[in-house]
Design an enzyme around this catalytic site. Structure first.
Site, PDB file in Angstrom:
ATOM      1  N   TYR A 138     -14.997  -3.666   9.712  1.00 49.20           N
ATOM      2  CA  TYR A 138     -13.398  -3.228   9.878  1.00 49.20           C
ATOM      3  C   TYR A 138     -12.756  -3.413  11.054  1.00 49.20           C
ATOM      4  O   TYR A 138     -11.712  -3.612  11.135  1.00 49.20           O
ATOM      5  CB  TYR A 138     -13.349  -1.540   9.554  1.00 49.20           C
ATOM      6  CG  TYR A 138     -12.169  -0.821   9.325  1.00 49.20           C
ATOM      7  CD1 TYR A 138     -11.248  -1.138   8.400  1.00 49.20           C
ATOM      8  CD2 TYR A 138     -11.613   0.106  10.454  1.00 49.20           C
ATOM      9  CE1 TYR A 138     -10.105  -0.210   8.316  1.00 49.20           C
ATOM     10  CE2 TYR A 138     -10.464   0.717  10.329  1.00 49.20           C
ATOM     11  CZ  TYR A 138      -9.640   0.434   9.354  1.00 49.20           C
ATOM     12  OH  TYR A 138      -8.523   1.172   9.284  1.00 49.20           O
ATOM     13  N   GLY A 188       0.788  -1.122  -0.017  1.00 44.93           N
ATOM     14  CA  GLY A 188       0.155  -0.028   0.030  1.00 44.93           C
ATOM     15  C   GLY A 188       1.020   1.129   0.191  1.00 44.93           C
ATOM     16  O   GLY A 188       0.535   2.418   0.532  1.00 44.93           O
ATOM     17  N   ASN A 236       0.774  -2.350   5.097  1.00 46.10           N
ATOM     18  CA  ASN A 236       0.140  -1.363   5.373  1.00 46.10           C
ATOM     19  C   ASN A 236      -1.209  -1.164   4.521  1.00 46.10           C
ATOM     20  O   ASN A 236      -2.101  -0.601   4.549  1.00 46.10           O
ATOM     21  CB  ASN A 236       0.961  -0.080   5.020  1.00 46.10           C
ATOM     22  CG  ASN A 236       0.366   1.121   4.715  1.00 46.10           C
ATOM     23  OD1 ASN A 236      -0.725   1.928   5.641  1.00 46.10           O
ATOM     24  ND2 ASN A 236      -0.007   1.511   3.323  1.00 46.10           N
ATOM     25  N   SER A 256      -5.145  -0.239  13.622  1.00 48.79           N
ATOM     26  CA  SER A 256      -5.894   0.844  13.695  1.00 48.79           C
ATOM     27  C   SER A 256      -6.509   0.891  15.073  1.00 48.79           C
ATOM     28  O   SER A 256      -6.244   0.055  15.879  1.00 48.79           O
ATOM     29  CB  SER A 256      -7.097   0.828  12.762  1.00 48.79           C
ATOM     30  OG  SER A 256      -8.261   1.641  13.042  1.00 48.79           O
ATOM     31  N   ARG A 276       0.113   5.605  -1.761  1.00 45.92           N
ATOM     32  CA  ARG A 276      -0.369   7.160  -1.379  1.00 45.92           C
ATOM     33  C   ARG A 276      -0.549   6.845   0.315  1.00 45.92           C
ATOM     34  O   ARG A 276      -0.362   5.935   0.759  1.00 45.92           O
ATOM     35  CB  ARG A 276      -1.610   7.158  -1.910  1.00 45.92           C
ATOM     36  CG  ARG A 276      -2.628   6.149  -1.788  1.00 45.92           C
ATOM     37  CD  ARG A 276      -4.026   6.574  -2.323  1.00 45.92           C
ATOM     38  NE  ARG A 276      -5.117   5.511  -1.991  1.00 45.92           N
ATOM     39  CZ  ARG A 276      -5.533   4.411  -2.859  1.00 45.92           C
ATOM     40  NH1 ARG A 276      -4.719   4.135  -3.751  1.00 45.92           N
ATOM     41  NH2 ARG A 276      -6.268   3.666  -2.347  1.00 45.92           N
ATOM     42  N   THR A 284     -11.503  -6.884  11.433  1.00 49.83           N
ATOM     43  CA  THR A 284     -10.134  -7.264  10.490  1.00 49.83           C
ATOM     44  C   THR A 284      -8.896  -6.489  11.430  1.00 49.83           C
ATOM     45  O   THR A 284      -7.907  -7.374  11.591  1.00 49.83           O
ATOM     46  CB  THR A 284     -10.497  -6.532   9.266  1.00 49.83           C
ATOM     47  OG1 THR A 284     -10.073  -5.271   9.249  1.00 49.83           O
ATOM     48  CG2 THR A 284     -11.484  -7.047   8.395  1.00 49.83           C
ATOM     49  N   LYS A 285      -9.061  -5.501  12.063  1.00 51.35           N
ATOM     50  CA  LYS A 285      -8.010  -5.013  12.635  1.00 51.35           C
ATOM     51  C   LYS A 285      -7.821  -5.693  13.985  1.00 51.35           C
ATOM     52  O   LYS A 285      -6.774  -5.672  14.449  1.00 51.35           O
ATOM     53  CB  LYS A 285      -8.210  -3.394  12.899  1.00 51.35           C
ATOM     54  CG  LYS A 285      -8.298  -2.599  11.530  1.00 51.35           C
ATOM     55  CD  LYS A 285      -6.929  -2.804  10.858  1.00 51.35           C
ATOM     56  CE  LYS A 285      -6.921  -1.882   9.413  1.00 51.35           C
ATOM     57  NZ  LYS A 285      -5.865  -1.922   8.898  1.00 51.35           N
TER      58      LYS A 285
HETATM   59  P1  NAP Z   1      -5.204   4.762   1.257  1.00 46.43           P
HETATM   60  O1  NAP Z   1      -4.653   6.059   1.060  1.00 46.43           O
HETATM   61  O2  NAP Z   1      -6.563   4.374   0.604  1.00 46.43           O
HETATM   62  O3  NAP Z   1      -4.260   3.672   0.867  1.00 46.43           O
HETATM   63  C1  NAP Z   1      -4.071   2.333   0.972  1.00 46.43           C
HETATM   64  C2  NAP Z   1      -3.095   1.712   0.120  1.00 46.43           C
HETATM   65  O4  NAP Z   1      -3.417   0.226   0.117  1.00 46.43           O
HETATM   66  C3  NAP Z   1      -3.076   2.102  -1.302  1.00 46.43           C
HETATM   67  O5  NAP Z   1      -1.872   2.201  -1.798  1.00 46.43           O
HETATM   68  C4  NAP Z   1      -3.720   0.848  -1.893  1.00 46.43           C
HETATM   69  O6  NAP Z   1      -3.422   0.893  -3.466  1.00 46.43           O
HETATM   70  C5  NAP Z   1      -3.456  -0.185  -1.238  1.00 46.43           C
HETATM   71  N1  NAP Z   1      -4.261  -1.555  -1.442  1.00 46.43           N
HETATM   72  C6  NAP Z   1      -5.533  -1.283  -1.156  1.00 46.43           C
HETATM   73  N2  NAP Z   1      -5.943  -2.675  -1.385  1.00 46.43           N
HETATM   74  C7  NAP Z   1      -4.970  -3.327  -2.058  1.00 46.43           C
HETATM   75  C8  NAP Z   1      -4.637  -4.841  -2.330  1.00 46.43           C
HETATM   76  N3  NAP Z   1      -5.555  -5.666  -2.651  1.00 46.43           N
HETATM   77  N4  NAP Z   1      -3.448  -5.367  -2.762  1.00 46.43           N
HETATM   78  C9  NAP Z   1      -2.440  -4.265  -2.549  1.00 46.43           C
HETATM   79  N5  NAP Z   1      -2.680  -2.902  -2.049  1.00 46.43           N
HETATM   80  C10 NAP Z   1      -3.834  -2.465  -1.807  1.00 46.43           C
HETATM   81  O7  NAP Z   1      -5.370   4.619   2.922  1.00 46.43           O
HETATM   82  P2  NAP Z   1      -4.359   4.962   3.969  1.00 46.43           P
HETATM   83  O8  NAP Z   1      -5.488   5.882   4.913  1.00 46.43           O
HETATM   84  O9  NAP Z   1      -3.260   5.245   3.691  1.00 46.43           O
HETATM   85  O10 NAP Z   1      -4.331   3.457   4.824  1.00 46.43           O
HETATM   86  C11 NAP Z   1      -3.314   2.711   5.009  1.00 46.43           C
HETATM   87  C12 NAP Z   1      -3.491   1.822   6.160  1.00 46.43           C
HETATM   88  O11 NAP Z   1      -3.703   2.403   7.435  1.00 46.43           O
HETATM   89  C13 NAP Z   1      -4.735   0.556   6.082  1.00 46.43           C
HETATM   90  O12 NAP Z   1      -4.177  -0.426   6.459  1.00 46.43           O
HETATM   91  C14 NAP Z   1      -5.621   1.476   7.007  1.00 46.43           C
HETATM   92  O13 NAP Z   1      -6.671   0.343   7.292  1.00 46.43           O
HETATM   93  C15 NAP Z   1      -5.014   2.067   8.119  1.00 46.43           C
HETATM   94  N6  NAP Z   1      -5.347   2.937   8.753  1.00 46.43           N
HETATM   95  C16 NAP Z   1      -5.932   4.289   8.131  1.00 46.43           C
HETATM   96  C17 NAP Z   1      -6.311   5.151   9.114  1.00 46.43           C
HETATM   97  C18 NAP Z   1      -7.071   6.607   8.279  1.00 46.43           C
HETATM   98  O14 NAP Z   1      -7.699   7.074   8.758  1.00 46.43           O
HETATM   99  N7  NAP Z   1      -6.714   6.650   7.163  1.00 46.43           N
HETATM  100  C19 NAP Z   1      -6.522   5.123  10.462  1.00 46.43           C
HETATM  101  C20 NAP Z   1      -6.156   3.840  11.159  1.00 46.43           C
HETATM  102  C21 NAP Z   1      -5.518   2.751  10.128  1.00 46.43           C
HETATM  103  P3  NAP Z   1      -4.099   0.274  -4.437  1.00 46.43           P
HETATM  104  O15 NAP Z   1      -5.575   0.641  -4.369  1.00 46.43           O
HETATM  105  O16 NAP Z   1      -3.560   0.746  -5.715  1.00 46.43           O
HETATM  106  O17 NAP Z   1      -3.893  -1.250  -4.465  1.00 46.43           O
END
Ligand code: NAP
Length: 257
Positions: free
Chosen positions: A153, A11, A88, A140, A14, A156-157
Site C-alpha cells: 500500500y 470513489g 480518490n 496517504s 462513500r 502505491t501511495k
Molecule cells: P472506502 O470507504 O473503501 O471508499 C473507497 C472508494 O473507492 C469507494 O467508493 C469504492 O467504490 C471506490 N473504488 C474502489 N475500487 C475502485 C475501482 N476499481 N474503480 C472505481 N472506484 C473504486 O475508502 P476511503 O477510506 O474513503 O478511501 C478513499 C481514499 O482515501 C483511498 O484512496 C484511500 O487509499 C485513501 N486513504 C484512506 C485512509 C483511511 O484511513 N480511510 C487514509 C489515508 C488515505 P467501489 O468499491 O464501489 O468501486
C-alpha cells in the site's frame, strides 16, 4: 471557490469521496461522483440533488482504460467540461512481506496508481488548454512514510506522490495545480476492514484494534472524512493557485518534514 466549476470525484460513493463531493457541492461546484457500486454513487448524487446541488453519478472502474474513457465522455456530455478532478478511488491491504500475494500487489497498483494515471490523463490536458484546473490525488500518510505490513500500500501511495510532484512541474505554467493529500487513519469502511483484519490476526477485540490505529496519531484519534474533504476543497479554491506539487498531510503532526 470559483462558481460554475465542474468536478469529477472517483470513489465518490462513500467515505472520503462522498464527503469531498458534499464539500465541493456546498461550495457551489457541480459534481459527478463515480465508482463501481451504482447504488452508492446514485445515493450520493441524489442526496446532493436533494440539498439543491447539481450532481450526477456515473459508474466506472478506474483500473479499466475503456471504462475511464467512457467516464470521460459521459462527464463531458453531462457537464460540458471538467475543471476539478479528485482521484480518490483506492483500496488498502496489510500483510507481512512473505504473505503478500502477487495478485494483491498488482490489484493495489491497478486501483491506486494506474487508476490515478488513467483518470488524470483523461481529464487534465483539457484543463491545461483552458488555463485553469485542479487535480487532487488522495494519497496517504503512507505516501510519505513506511510502516510494518503496509509495504505494498505504501509503495502505491509513494507512487501517487511522485506522480503528483512530477505533473505539478509539467503543468505549472498552465494554470492547473496538481496536489495530493495525505491523511492518517480516517473513519471509513476502509478502516472498518483494517480493524477486522487486525482482530482476525491478533485476537484483539474490535475496540482495541481500532484504538491501535488511533494511537498512531499524536492526537490519538481517527480523522473524519469531512476533515479530508475540507482540505481537498481548500486546494481546489481559486486562492490556492500557488499551492502546487504538495502532499499536504492530515495526520496530527506525526510527519513534519
Ligand atoms: P472506502 O470507504 O473503501 O471508499 C473507497 C472508494 O473507492 C469507494 O467508493 C469504492 O467504490 C471506490 N473504488 C474502489 N475500487 C475502485 C475501482 N476499481 N474503480 C472505481 N472506484 C473504486 O475508502 P476511503 O477510506 O474513503 O478511501 C478513499 C481514499 O482515501 C483511498 O484512496 C484511500 O487509499 C485513501 N486513504 C484512506 C485512509 C483511511 O484511513 N480511510 C487514509 C489515508 C488515505 P467501489 O468499491 O464501489 O468501486
Amino acid at each position: 471557490m470559483p462558481r460554475s466549476k465542474n468536478a469529477v470525484i472517483t470513489g465518490g460513493g462513500r467515505g472520503i469521496g462522498a464527503a469531498v463531493a458534499r464539500s465541493l457541492a456546498a461550495a457551489g461546484v457541480s459534481v459527478l461522483v463515480s465508482a463501481r457500486s451504482e447504488d452508492e454513487i446514485e445515493a450520493t448524487a441524489q442526496n446532493l440533488r436533494d440539498s439543491g446541488a447539481e450532481a450526477w453519478a456515473v459508474a466506472a472502474d478506474v483500473t479499466d482504460s475503456e471504462s475511464v474513457a467512457r467516464l470521460h465522455d459521459r462527464a463531458l456530455g453531462l457537464m460540458g467540461q471538467v475543471d476539478i478532478l479528485v482521484n480518490n478511488a483506492g483500496i488498502a491491504a496489510a500483510s507481512p512481506l512473505p504473505k503478500i500475494r502477487l495478485s494483491d500487489w498488482d490489484r493495489l497498483f491497478a486501483v491506486n496508481v494506474r487508476g490515478t494515471f488513467l483518470c488524470t490523463q483523461a481529464f487534465l490536458p483539457a484543463m491545461a488548454e483552458r488555463g485553469w484546473g485542479r487535480v487532487v490525488n488522495i494519497a496517504s500518510i503512507a505516501g510519505r512514510m513506511g510502516a510494518p505490513y503496509i509495504s505494498a500500500y505504501a509503495a502505491t501511495k509513494h507512487a501517487v506522490v511522485g506522480f503528483t510532484r512530477s505533473l505539478a512541474m509539467e503543468y505549472a505554467p498552465t494554470g492547473v495545480t496538481v496536489n495530493a493529500v495525505g491523511p492518517g487513519y480516517v473513519a471509513t469502511s476502509m478502516v472498518d476492514a483494517a480493524v477486522e483484519n487486525i482482530s482476525a490476526k491478533t485476537g484483539l477485540d474490535a475496540a482495541a484494534a481500532r484504538a491501535s490505529l488511533s494511537e498512531q496519531s499524536p492526537q490519538k484519534r481517527l480523522y473524519t472524512p469531512e476533515e479530508v474533504a475540507f482540505l481537498v476543497a481548500t486546494l481546489c479554491d481559486e486562492l490556492a493557485g500557488g499551492i502546487n506539487g504538495q502532499c499536504v498531510l492530515l495526520d496530527g503532526g506525526s510527519v513534519q518534514a
